[in-house]
Design a protein around this motif. Structure first.
Motif: not given
Length: 217
Positions: A36-41, A52-64, A73-77
């Motif tokens: 498991q990994y947590t990607l912060e941005f 703030s107040g956005l609804r971002p998404e991460l799209v993961i495209a694995p091979p095959a 999810v939003a962080r406190s900052a």
């Protein structure tokens, strides 16, 4: 005068419609399958204002395999978000962050996923710097002809073209650690990230190869 001109350019883009810059905080050099990994941005409107107040998404495209979309999810900052995911099977995985602000998104360079229990040698500094130039959002504001196989991301040429300039490493480090600019924000980069970016932007062949430049044995 240059600052005023840059500010005028940004004002023009504001009137034309919004755009945003996504900056990944800590990008691993590789992932291990099944872990498991947590990607912060962060997301900045027009490269400056944290959103703030956005609804971002991460799209993961694995091979095959089919794409997987993970909500962040939003962080406190202000303007900070995070998404936790499990690394897919070994191979090259493509990650795209949808900012949630209009159609703005950030496509990263393909990331290597090694088999469970495996590892990979550290990337050469230049390659790591190139990866970070995209992941930190630098390429959104700065075109760079030195990028190899650049992911298809939006480029708003607010800042100068940085390709082929071979800037002094000390200048690059100072500029990124202390921007002192009305346009370029302080991204809070780590010393390691700044060092890799400086190697990439300076075209320092010796540093890029671990000190084995021309004439090295």
């Amino acid at each position: 005068m240059l600052k005023l001109a840059a500010a005028a350019v940004i004002a023009g883009f504001v009137s034309m419609g919004g755009w945003a810059v996504v900056t990944v905080k800590d990008l691993p050099e590789y992932f291990v399958a099944g872990q498991q990994y947590t990607l912060e941005f962060q997301v900045r409107q027009h490269g400056r204002t944290l959103l703030s107040g956005l609804r971002p998404e991460l799209v993961i495209a694995p091979p095959a395999a089919r794409e997987v979309v993970m909500p962040a999810v939003a962080r406190s900052a202000a303007g900070a978000y995070a998404v936790t995911f499990t690394a897919p099977a070994a191979g090259d995985v493509r990650l795209t962050i949808r900012s949630g602000f209009g159609n703005n998104e950030l496509r990263l360079y393909p990331q290597t996923v090694v088999a469970a229990g495996g590892s990979r040698p550290a990337l050469p500094a230049r390659d790591r710097g190139q990866m970070l130039f995209v992941a930190k959002g630098c390429n959104t504001c700065h075109a760079n002809s030195d990028l190899t196989d650049r992911p298809e991301n939006q480029v708003i040429t607010v800042g100068p073209e940085l390709g082929g300039r071979h800037l002094a490493r000390e200048y690059v480090i100072q500029k990124m650690k202390n921007p002192s600019s009305q346009v370029m924000p302080d991204l809070g980069l780590s010393d390691a990230d700044v060092a890799a970016l400086a190697v990439f932007l300076s075209g320092d062949r010796a540093a890029a190869s671990g000190g084995r430049g021309r004439g090295s044995r």
